[in-house]
Design a protein around this motif. Structure first.
Motif, PDB file in Angstrom:
ATOM      1  N   PRO A   1     -12.779 -12.151 -13.308  1.00 44.80           N
ATOM      2  CA  PRO A   1     -12.683 -10.953 -14.171  1.00 44.80           C
ATOM      3  C   PRO A   1     -11.887  -9.822 -13.519  1.00 44.80           C
ATOM      4  N   GLU A   2     -10.842 -10.148 -12.759  1.00 45.23           N
ATOM      5  CA  GLU A   2     -10.099  -9.170 -11.973  1.00 45.23           C
ATOM      6  C   GLU A   2      -8.644  -9.114 -12.419  1.00 45.23           C
ATOM      7  N   VAL A   3      -8.103  -7.878 -12.528  1.00 48.97           N
ATOM      8  CA  VAL A   3      -6.688  -7.688 -12.827  1.00 48.97           C
ATOM      9  C   VAL A   3      -6.090  -6.814 -11.735  1.00 48.97           C
ATOM     10  N   ILE A   4      -5.049  -7.341 -11.069  1.00 53.51           N
ATOM     11  CA  ILE A   4      -4.426  -6.645  -9.941  1.00 53.51           C
ATOM     12  C   ILE A   4      -2.998  -6.263 -10.303  1.00 53.51           C
ATOM     13  N   CYS A   5      -2.768  -4.948 -10.395  1.00 46.98           N
ATOM     14  CA  CYS A   5      -1.430  -4.418 -10.708  1.00 46.98           C
ATOM     15  C   CYS A   5      -0.953  -3.518  -9.563  1.00 46.98           C
ATOM     16  N   THR A   6      -1.391  -3.786  -8.373  1.00 47.39           N
ATOM     17  CA  THR A   6      -1.086  -2.957  -7.209  1.00 47.39           C
ATOM     18  C   THR A   6       0.400  -2.975  -6.868  1.00 47.39           C
ATOM     19  N   GLY A   7       0.981  -1.779  -6.707  1.00 47.45           N
ATOM     20  CA  GLY A   7       2.345  -1.652  -6.210  1.00 47.45           C
ATOM     21  C   GLY A   7       3.409  -2.313  -7.060  1.00 47.45           C
ATOM     22  N   LYS A   8       3.288  -2.215  -8.375  1.00 45.69           N
ATOM     23  CA  LYS A   8       4.255  -2.836  -9.289  1.00 45.69           C
ATOM     24  C   LYS A   8       5.242  -1.827  -9.878  1.00 45.69           C
ATOM     25  N   GLN A   9       5.256  -0.609  -9.339  1.00 44.81           N
ATOM     26  CA  GLN A   9       6.150   0.447  -9.835  1.00 44.81           C
ATOM     27  C   GLN A   9       5.945   0.737 -11.320  1.00 44.81           C
ATOM     28  N   LEU A  10       4.723   0.620 -11.775  1.00 44.61           N
ATOM     29  CA  LEU A  10       4.415   0.890 -13.176  1.00 44.61           C
ATOM     30  C   LEU A  10       4.493   2.384 -13.455  1.00 44.61           C
ATOM     31  N   ALA A  11       5.181   2.742 -14.524  1.00 47.05           N
ATOM     32  CA  ALA A  11       5.289   4.140 -14.921  1.00 47.05           C
ATOM     33  C   ALA A  11       4.245   4.512 -15.963  1.00 47.05           C
ATOM     34  N   ALA A  12       3.540   3.528 -16.479  1.00 52.05           N
ATOM     35  CA  ALA A  12       2.513   3.762 -17.497  1.00 52.05           C
ATOM     36  C   ALA A  12       1.430   2.713 -17.371  1.00 52.05           C
ATOM     37  N   TYR A  13       0.284   3.030 -17.948  1.00 51.57           N
ATOM     38  CA  TYR A  13      -0.835   2.083 -17.984  1.00 51.57           C
ATOM     39  C   TYR A  13      -0.353   0.793 -18.641  1.00 51.57           C
ATOM     40  N   PRO A  14      -0.578  -0.359 -18.020  1.00 57.24           N
ATOM     41  CA  PRO A  14      -0.029  -1.616 -18.554  1.00 57.24           C
ATOM     42  C   PRO A  14      -0.764  -2.079 -19.808  1.00 57.24           C
ATOM     43  N   PRO A  15      -0.054  -2.651 -20.760  1.00 58.56           N
ATOM     44  CA  PRO A  15      -0.693  -3.196 -21.962  1.00 58.56           C
ATOM     45  C   PRO A  15      -1.316  -4.554 -21.676  1.00 58.56           C
ATOM     46  N   ASP A  16      -2.100  -5.041 -22.620  1.00 62.93           N
ATOM     47  CA  ASP A  16      -2.622  -6.407 -22.598  1.00 62.93           C
ATOM     48  C   ASP A  16      -3.579  -6.690 -21.448  1.00 62.93           C
ATOM     49  N   ILE A  17      -4.371  -5.703 -21.044  1.00 60.23           N
ATOM     50  CA  ILE A  17      -5.423  -5.963 -20.064  1.00 60.23           C
ATOM     51  C   ILE A  17      -6.526  -6.773 -20.747  1.00 60.23           C
ATOM     52  N   PRO A  18      -6.930  -7.921 -20.207  1.00 64.19           N
ATOM     53  CA  PRO A  18      -7.981  -8.727 -20.844  1.00 64.19           C
ATOM     54  C   PRO A  18      -9.269  -7.933 -21.040  1.00 64.19           C
TER      55      PRO A  18
ATOM     56  N   ARG B   1     -12.890  -5.648 -12.825  1.00 70.24           N
ATOM     57  CA  ARG B   1     -12.251  -4.910 -11.733  1.00 70.24           C
ATOM     58  C   ARG B   1     -10.764  -4.772 -12.030  1.00 70.24           C
ATOM     59  N   LEU B   2     -10.290  -3.512 -12.041  1.00 66.38           N
ATOM     60  CA  LEU B   2      -8.900  -3.238 -12.380  1.00 66.38           C
ATOM     61  C   LEU B   2      -8.259  -2.409 -11.275  1.00 66.38           C
ATOM     62  N   TYR B   3      -7.176  -2.946 -10.706  1.00 66.41           N
ATOM     63  CA  TYR B   3      -6.453  -2.289  -9.616  1.00 66.41           C
ATOM     64  C   TYR B   3      -5.102  -1.790 -10.140  1.00 66.41           C
ATOM     65  N   LEU B   4      -4.974  -0.468 -10.245  1.00 60.20           N
ATOM     66  CA  LEU B   4      -3.728   0.158 -10.691  1.00 60.20           C
ATOM     67  C   LEU B   4      -3.109   0.996  -9.578  1.00 60.20           C
TER      68      LEU B   4
ATOM     69  N   VAL C   1     -16.324  -2.242 -14.227  1.00 63.13           N
ATOM     70  CA  VAL C   1     -17.213  -1.623 -13.242  1.00 63.13           C
ATOM     71  C   VAL C   1     -16.438  -1.025 -12.069  1.00 63.13           C
ATOM     72  N   TYR C   2     -15.173  -1.405 -11.893  1.00 64.69           N
ATOM     73  CA  TYR C   2     -14.391  -0.986 -10.724  1.00 64.69           C
ATOM     74  C   TYR C   2     -12.989  -0.608 -11.188  1.00 64.69           C
ATOM     75  N   LEU C   3     -12.579   0.627 -10.907  1.00 65.82           N
ATOM     76  CA  LEU C   3     -11.252   1.104 -11.307  1.00 65.82           C
ATOM     77  C   LEU C   3     -10.596   1.847 -10.150  1.00 65.82           C
ATOM     78  N   ASP C   4      -9.493   1.295  -9.665  1.00 65.29           N
ATOM     79  CA  ASP C   4      -8.755   1.876  -8.542  1.00 65.29           C
ATOM     80  C   ASP C   4      -7.414   2.409  -9.042  1.00 65.29           C
ATOM     81  N   CYS C   5      -7.284   3.741  -9.061  1.00 65.23           N
ATOM     82  CA  CYS C   5      -6.057   4.394  -9.528  1.00 65.23           C
ATOM     83  C   CYS C   5      -5.426   5.245  -8.426  1.00 65.23           C
ATOM     84  N   GLN C   6      -5.760   4.992  -7.181  1.00 65.16           N
ATOM     85  CA  GLN C   6      -5.253   5.822  -6.105  1.00 65.16           C
ATOM     86  C   GLN C   6      -3.740   5.696  -5.946  1.00 65.16           C
ATOM     87  N   ASN C   7      -3.153   6.766  -5.456  1.00 68.24           N
ATOM     88  CA  ASN C   7      -1.721   6.826  -5.168  1.00 68.24           C
ATOM     89  C   ASN C   7      -0.871   6.563  -6.412  1.00 68.24           C
TER      90      ASN C   7
END
Length: 214
Positions: free
Chosen positions: A35-52, A57-60, A80-86
């Motif tokens: 149940p984990e989605v990892i989007c760490t360090g992907k140069q995303l300029a916006a919240y990504p679509p299509d999160i299951p 646990r979501l790493y942004l 339960v876990y949301l990481d939006c640091q940096n």
């Protein structure tokens, strides 16, 4: 704003419909391992679509995201876990976390926060750890900021630009054990006295320098 003014059933039904369309996918730049989605360090300029929808646990972290859209985030009712640091997040509004009631861990450190609305965390009654450190332009927090986060045990406010804190902001934090305060430009005058007394009698663990300032 009160909880009664939060988005109603119509909003929830619309969100559910949107989830049926997009909730089973995975952002093409991210790694999805239920149940984990990892989007760490992907140069995303916006919240990504299509999160299951079953994401827990979501790493942004380490992107260029400027805001968190409540409509999308609210679909993740099991989160339960949301990481939006940096990132580059500037504001957290009253409705931002409506829908993520189970959230336990939230990291908003190292962003560009200048505003946290008074009831931003009001629905997060299960929140245990909150980190908003290293937001040097966040000069104040409303006394109701933590009003309903009664499960909070760890709070990091280091290097946030805070000059003053109302001691009433911590009255409902009966489980709070660790509070980080160092690195803020505290205005050490009589207005800080009540908060200083609160820290003395609360017996909180205050790692580092605690209340230091000019």
């Amino acid at each position: 704003m009160s909880l009664t003014s939060a988005p109603g059933p119509g909003w929830l039904l619309f969100s559910f419909g949107m989830g049926l369309v997009s909730g089973s996918k995975c952002p093409h730049t991210c790694l999805c391992q239920t149940p984990e989605v990892i989007c760490t360090g992907k140069q995303l300029a916006a919240y990504p679509p299509d999160i299951p929808l079953n994401t827990r646990r979501l790493y942004l972290d380490n992107n260029r995201i400027t805001y968190l859209p409540a409509m999308n985030l609210g679909l993740l009712s099991d989160l339960v876990y949301l990481d939006c640091q940096n990132n580059l997040i500037r504001e957290v509004m009253d409705y931002t976390f409506v829908g993520v009631f189970k959230l336990i861990y939230l990291d908003l450190s190292s962003n560009n926060l200048t505003l946290i609305s008074p009831y931003s965390f009001s629905v997060l009654s299960n929140l245990v750890q909150l980190n908003i450190s290293n937001n040097p332009h966040l000069s104040s927090l409303h006394k109701y900021t933590f009003a309903n986060t009664s499960s909070l045990r760890y709070l990091d406010l280091r290097n946030t630009g805070l000059q003053i804190l109302d001691h009433a902001a911590f009255h409902h934090l009966i489980t709070l054990k660790t509070l980080y305060l160092s690195g803020n430009p505290w205005n050490c005058n009589c207005s800080l006295l009540d908060f200083s007394i609160y820290l003395i009698v609360s017996h909180l663990d205050q790692p580092g320098e605690g209340l230091t300032g000019s």
